[in-house]
Scaffold this active site. Sequence first.
Site, PDB file in Angstrom:
ATOM      1  N   CYS A 269      29.565 111.403  54.528  1.00  0.00           N
ATOM      2  CA  CYS A 269      30.009 110.747  55.763  1.00  0.00           C
ATOM      3  C   CYS A 269      28.870 109.963  56.430  1.00  0.00           C
ATOM      4  O   CYS A 269      27.956 110.552  57.000  1.00  0.00           O
ATOM      5  CB  CYS A 269      30.576 111.815  56.709  1.00  0.00           C
ATOM      6  SG  CYS A 269      31.016 111.198  58.341  1.00  0.00           S
TER       7      CYS A 269
ATOM      8  N   CYS B 279      28.549 110.531  60.194  1.00  0.00           N
ATOM      9  CA  CYS B 279      27.967 111.850  60.468  1.00  0.00           C
ATOM     10  C   CYS B 279      26.441 111.751  60.463  1.00  0.00           C
ATOM     11  O   CYS B 279      25.765 112.306  61.329  1.00  0.00           O
ATOM     12  CB  CYS B 279      28.410 112.868  59.413  1.00  0.00           C
ATOM     13  SG  CYS B 279      30.195 113.123  59.329  1.00  0.00           S
TER      14      CYS B 279
END
Length: 104
Positions: A30, A33
Amino acid sequence: MAVQVVNDSEFKEILANNSKVAVKFYADWCGNCKLFAPKYKRVSNEEEQADTVFVDINAEENPEARKMAGVDNLPFLAVFKDGQLVEGSASSKEDYLRSLLAKL
């Protein structure tokens, strides 16, 4: 306070032993993230957050914690008070993290 990376069983223990817990769910793939991680760490180190435990949980490897918070997208931020979910949502915004922390 440093952000702790925890698994399902450690997360349950943290919830049982701490009144205020902030959680960031992430996945290794991600990008958002990874971009949000430094902001999350910076907020966790602020003096006014000293009584809140900040944890990171890999959403792909910890299905029990993911289910407890209702994770539906990543990154996902959630706060728990006295072991109960207060609120959580998919977000990579520092303002949202601060609004969650204010609810504790």
